[in-house]
Structures are given as structure tokens and as C-alpha cells.
Design a protein around this motif. Structure first.
Motif: not given
Length: 170
Positions: A141-167
């Protein structure tokens, strides 16, 4: 546990914790934490009642884990945001079990503003971030508060590792 649904939810939280600890190399072959005092271990915190701190802590994320038949992702994301604030973490996301699928196939949902904040920490364009971590948009719909982005836990694991490295980058 007398409540079957609570038991299923608790099992999902444990599955997510165990998958991330193993995939991030934080446990030995028997699943025992290599360093029990490492702040990067993924943990299930004790519940705090009215000031709930989320289901799973994966620094810098609070994961609100859901094993439900009926999805209400915007509600889950609001809950994750509140619980991240209670826990003192910068990001809250929802992790939803996919029936009859491996844990790594669980869906990780990000509110658009959380997704953007994480993307900026990693210094990636929207396209590069979405491609690198296999995100798909759910624009309801038009309410951006209802919008979201989705990935799988396997990809999130890579993102988590990259976030920790970036920090920890200089």
C-alpha cells in the motif's frame, strides 16, 4: 512447557541462536561456545516482563523470532524495535520460521528505516546492499510504515559478520 505454541516458539529461538553461533564459527564441533565470555556469542536472554529485551541477541541486532501460521510482519517489526530499545541495541529485526524448511531458510524482515541505517553503516548503495544480501522488498500500500525488506537467515548471517567487521574497522 504446557503450552505447545510457546514450546514451538522457544524451539525456533534456540534453532536461530544455534544456527548463527555455528555459522559464525563461535562453537566447536559439539556446539559448545568456544569462548563463553565473548560478547559476539548469539544468546537467548532471560525474559524481562514488561521491558522485554527480545528473543535472541546477535550484537548489534535484537531478533524477534516468530513461529506462527499467520504473519503480521509490520507488528513483528514494531515489537522488535521496542525490544531493541529496551536491550540497548541499535537494530531490531523479525525472524520468521518457514514451515518444513531448514533454519537457514527462515525469513529475516527489516523495517525500511532499519535496513537503510544498516546499509549506510556498511557504506553500500541500495542496489549493492539488496544484491549482496539477497533482499526483496515488500511494499504494501501507500503507507511506508507497512513496507519492509526481507532476506533469509543464511544471508543475514553474512550481513551480521560484515556488520561486526565494519564496527571494528579502523
Amino acid at each position: 512447557m504446557a503450552n505447545r505454541n510457546k514450546a514451538k516458539g522457544t524451539q525456533w529461538e534456540s534453532d536461530v541462536r544455534d544456527y548463527l553461533n555455528e555459522a559464525l564459527g563461535l562453537v566447536d564441533a559439539r556446539g559448545v561456545l568456544l569462548d563463553p565470555f565473548d560478547a559476539h556469542n548469539v544468546r537467548r536472554p532471560a525474559q524481562e516482563g514488561a521491558a522485554d529485551v527480545g528473543d535472541v541477541h546477535a550484537v548489534p541486532f535484537v531478533l524477534e523470532c516468530k513461529n506462527v501460521k499467520r504473519l503480521s510482519v509490520p507488528t513483528f517489526l514494531r515489537q522488535a524495535r521496542v525490544e531493541a530499545r529496551h536491550a540497548g541495541f541499535p537494530y531490531g529485526v523479525a525472524v520468521v520460521k518457514v514451515p518444513r524448511s531448514n533454519t537457514r531458510r527462515g525469513k529475516v524482515h527489516f523495517a525500511v528505516d532499519t535496513w537503510t541505517r544498516v546499509r549506510l553503516v556498511l557504506g553500500l548503495s541500495s542496489r549493492a546492499f539488496a544484491d549482496r544480501y539477497a533482499f526483496a522488498a515488500s511494499l504494501r500500500g501507500v503507507d511506508s510504515g507497512q513496507w519492509y525488506m526481507t532476506t533469509e537467515l543464511e544471508s543475514f548471517r553474512r550481513l551480521l559478520a560484515d556488520m561486526r567487521a565494519a564496527r571494528h574497522a579502523p
